[in-house]
Design a protein around this motif. Structure first.
Motif, PDB file in Angstrom:
ATOM      1  N   ILE A   1      -6.159  10.095  -6.152  1.00  0.00           N
ATOM      2  CA  ILE A   1      -5.925   8.690  -6.434  1.00  0.00           C
ATOM      3  C   ILE A   1      -5.691   7.940  -5.127  1.00  0.00           C
ATOM      4  O   ILE A   1      -5.118   8.493  -4.199  1.00  0.00           O
ATOM      5  CB  ILE A   1      -4.745   8.588  -7.434  1.00  0.00           C
ATOM      6  CG1 ILE A   1      -4.568   7.225  -8.032  1.00  0.00           C
ATOM      7  CG2 ILE A   1      -3.478   9.120  -6.836  1.00  0.00           C
ATOM      8  CD1 ILE A   1      -3.684   7.243  -9.268  1.00  0.00           C
ATOM      9  N   SER A   2      -6.165   6.698  -5.040  1.00  0.00           N
ATOM     10  CA  SER A   2      -6.091   5.928  -3.794  1.00  0.00           C
ATOM     11  C   SER A   2      -5.375   4.606  -4.000  1.00  0.00           C
ATOM     12  O   SER A   2      -5.526   3.959  -5.036  1.00  0.00           O
ATOM     13  CB  SER A   2      -7.505   5.626  -3.274  1.00  0.00           C
ATOM     14  OG  SER A   2      -8.247   6.803  -3.102  1.00  0.00           O
ATOM     15  N   SER A   3      -4.612   4.209  -2.995  1.00  0.00           N
ATOM     16  CA  SER A   3      -4.004   2.886  -2.957  1.00  0.00           C
ATOM     17  C   SER A   3      -4.955   2.002  -2.168  1.00  0.00           C
ATOM     18  O   SER A   3      -5.181   2.219  -0.982  1.00  0.00           O
ATOM     19  CB  SER A   3      -2.638   2.954  -2.265  1.00  0.00           C
ATOM     20  OG  SER A   3      -2.102   1.666  -2.134  1.00  0.00           O
TER      21      SER A   3
ATOM     22  N   SER B   1      -1.127  -3.311  -4.112  1.00  0.00           N
ATOM     23  CA  SER B   1      -0.611  -2.434  -5.172  1.00  0.00           C
ATOM     24  C   SER B   1      -1.687  -1.980  -6.151  1.00  0.00           C
ATOM     25  O   SER B   1      -1.383  -1.342  -7.147  1.00  0.00           O
ATOM     26  CB  SER B   1       0.551  -3.073  -5.932  1.00  0.00           C
ATOM     27  OG  SER B   1       0.092  -4.015  -6.876  1.00  0.00           O
TER      28      SER B   1
ATOM     29  N   ARG C   1       2.613   3.247  -8.160  1.00  0.00           N
ATOM     30  CA  ARG C   1       1.610   3.181  -9.239  1.00  0.00           C
ATOM     31  C   ARG C   1       0.783   4.466  -9.300  1.00  0.00           C
ATOM     32  O   ARG C   1       0.442   4.937 -10.383  1.00  0.00           O
ATOM     33  CB  ARG C   1       0.723   1.960  -9.038  1.00  0.00           C
ATOM     34  CG  ARG C   1       1.512   0.690  -9.262  1.00  0.00           C
ATOM     35  CD  ARG C   1       0.731  -0.382  -9.966  1.00  0.00           C
ATOM     36  NE  ARG C   1       1.634  -1.455 -10.349  1.00  0.00           N
ATOM     37  CZ  ARG C   1       1.478  -2.709 -10.002  1.00  0.00           C
ATOM     38  NH1 ARG C   1       0.462  -3.081  -9.266  1.00  0.00           N
ATOM     39  NH2 ARG C   1       2.330  -3.615 -10.408  1.00  0.00           N
ATOM     40  N   MET C   2       0.469   5.026  -8.137  1.00  0.00           N
ATOM     41  CA  MET C   2      -0.317   6.269  -8.099  1.00  0.00           C
ATOM     42  C   MET C   2       0.434   7.405  -8.793  1.00  0.00           C
ATOM     43  O   MET C   2      -0.111   8.097  -9.657  1.00  0.00           O
ATOM     44  CB  MET C   2      -0.641   6.636  -6.650  1.00  0.00           C
ATOM     45  CG  MET C   2      -1.625   5.673  -6.006  1.00  0.00           C
ATOM     46  SD  MET C   2      -1.648   5.792  -4.199  1.00  0.00           S
ATOM     47  CE  MET C   2      -2.395   7.389  -3.946  1.00  0.00           C
TER      48      MET C   2
ATOM     49  N   GLY D   1       1.798   0.768  -4.119  1.00  0.00           N
ATOM     50  CA  GLY D   1       0.623   1.598  -4.389  1.00  0.00           C
ATOM     51  C   GLY D   1       1.026   3.027  -4.697  1.00  0.00           C
ATOM     52  O   GLY D   1       0.538   3.640  -5.653  1.00  0.00           O
TER      53      GLY D   1
ATOM     54  N   SER E   1      -9.507   1.903 -12.466  1.00  0.00           N
ATOM     55  CA  SER E   1      -8.328   1.316 -11.828  1.00  0.00           C
ATOM     56  C   SER E   1      -7.023   1.574 -12.568  1.00  0.00           C
ATOM     57  O   SER E   1      -5.955   1.451 -11.983  1.00  0.00           O
ATOM     58  CB  SER E   1      -8.506  -0.197 -11.698  1.00  0.00           C
ATOM     59  OG  SER E   1      -8.477  -0.795 -12.983  1.00  0.00           O
TER      60      SER E   1
ATOM     61  N   SER F   1       0.816  -1.218   0.000  1.00  0.00           N
ATOM     62  CA  SER F   1       0.000   0.000   0.000  1.00  0.00           C
ATOM     63  C   SER F   1       0.846   1.264   0.000  1.00  0.00           C
ATOM     64  O   SER F   1       0.515   2.244  -0.639  1.00  0.00           O
ATOM     65  CB  SER F   1      -0.919   0.032   1.226  1.00  0.00           C
ATOM     66  OG  SER F   1      -1.929  -0.924   1.106  1.00  0.00           O
TER      67      SER F   1
ATOM     68  N   ILE G   1      -4.806   0.363  -7.399  1.00  0.00           N
ATOM     69  CA  ILE G   1      -5.144   1.764  -7.194  1.00  0.00           C
ATOM     70  C   ILE G   1      -6.516   2.075  -7.763  1.00  0.00           C
ATOM     71  O   ILE G   1      -7.060   1.308  -8.556  1.00  0.00           O
ATOM     72  CB  ILE G   1      -4.096   2.701  -7.833  1.00  0.00           C
ATOM     73  CG1 ILE G   1      -4.021   2.493  -9.350  1.00  0.00           C
ATOM     74  CG2 ILE G   1      -2.739   2.514  -7.166  1.00  0.00           C
ATOM     75  CD1 ILE G   1      -3.168   3.522 -10.074  1.00  0.00           C
ATOM     76  N   SER G   2      -7.050   3.210  -7.343  1.00  0.00           N
ATOM     77  CA  SER G   2      -8.307   3.719  -7.875  1.00  0.00           C
ATOM     78  C   SER G   2      -8.096   5.192  -8.207  1.00  0.00           C
ATOM     79  O   SER G   2      -7.722   5.972  -7.335  1.00  0.00           O
ATOM     80  CB  SER G   2      -9.434   3.569  -6.847  1.00  0.00           C
ATOM     81  OG  SER G   2     -10.601   4.225  -7.297  1.00  0.00           O
TER      82      SER G   2
ATOM     83  N   THR H   1      -5.177   7.845   0.370  1.00  0.00           N
ATOM     84  CA  THR H   1      -5.449   8.699  -0.780  1.00  0.00           C
ATOM     85  C   THR H   1      -4.419   9.808  -0.870  1.00  0.00           C
ATOM     86  O   THR H   1      -3.920  10.290   0.137  1.00  0.00           O
ATOM     87  CB  THR H   1      -6.871   9.299  -0.676  1.00  0.00           C
ATOM     88  OG1 THR H   1      -7.825   8.229  -0.722  1.00  0.00           O
ATOM     89  CG2 THR H   1      -7.181  10.259  -1.815  1.00  0.00           C
TER      90      THR H   1
END
Length: 174
Positions: free
Chosen positions: A119-121, A125, A24-25, A21, A140, A17, A127-128, A102
């Motif tokens: 963007i959220s983790s 790993s 990726r975010m 995460g 996603s 996370s 994300i949204s 977030t």
């Protein structure tokens, strides 16, 4: 669900996370800007905001430089950003009803282009992407996604779908 949904990806750093995460975010936010980043402000919310999350911040910084989850250079990302002339600042986001992992990532590109991505983790790993430039989104980033900023006027959808058809791109959902 497979093992990587539970354990997370191959990565450097302490957790999926707060490392994978975060990478990726930042990476997705940078891709949404679409050009090299000159200045980044990353506003953290919830558990991401904990001041002891140094690795988390290095992960964001590294991702904005194009690093992936398994890149050992993430540990030196602050220095690499400074060498490349990229300013990176962190702050606290004030959000209502957001996921506890977030971030609001505000980016300025070298041409002056700007974008703001919330963007959220969400774990493992994954994300949204919740908002882009204040517009609610909710995807996603796992599948190719077309994002069109347009003026709401007749013919916009036809123009976009015509361009996609000329490139032989099939639209699964719209």
């Amino acid at each position: 669900m497979d093992l990587f949904d539970i354990v997370g990806p191959i990565m450097v750093g302490p957790s999926s996370s707060h490392t994978a995460g975060a990478v990726r975010m930042g990476y997705v936010a940078g891709k949404l800007l679409g050009e090299p980043i000159q200045k980044a402000e990353i506003l953290l919310y919830g558990s991401s905001c904990n001041r002891r999350r140094t690795w988390n911040k290095k992960s964001y910084c590294g991702s904005l430089l194009g690093m992936q989850t398994d890149d050992y250079q993430i540990a030196d990302s602050y220095e690499i950003a400074a060498q490349r002339g990229m300013e990176v600042a962190f702050g606290e986001a004030r959000l209502e009803e957001a996921h506890p992992n977030t971030a609001v990532i505000c980016l300025n590109g070298i041409s002056g282009k700007q974008t703001e991505v919330q963007i959220s983790s969400i774990g493992g790993s994954r994300i949204s992407i919740d908002k882009i430039d204040g517009i609610n989104t909710g995807f996603s980033g796992e599948c190719p996604t077309l994002i069109v900023h347009n003026i709401d006027q007749p013919g916009c959808i036809v123009a976009v779908t015509s361009m996609l058809a000329k490139k032989n791109v099939n639209i699964a959902t719209m």
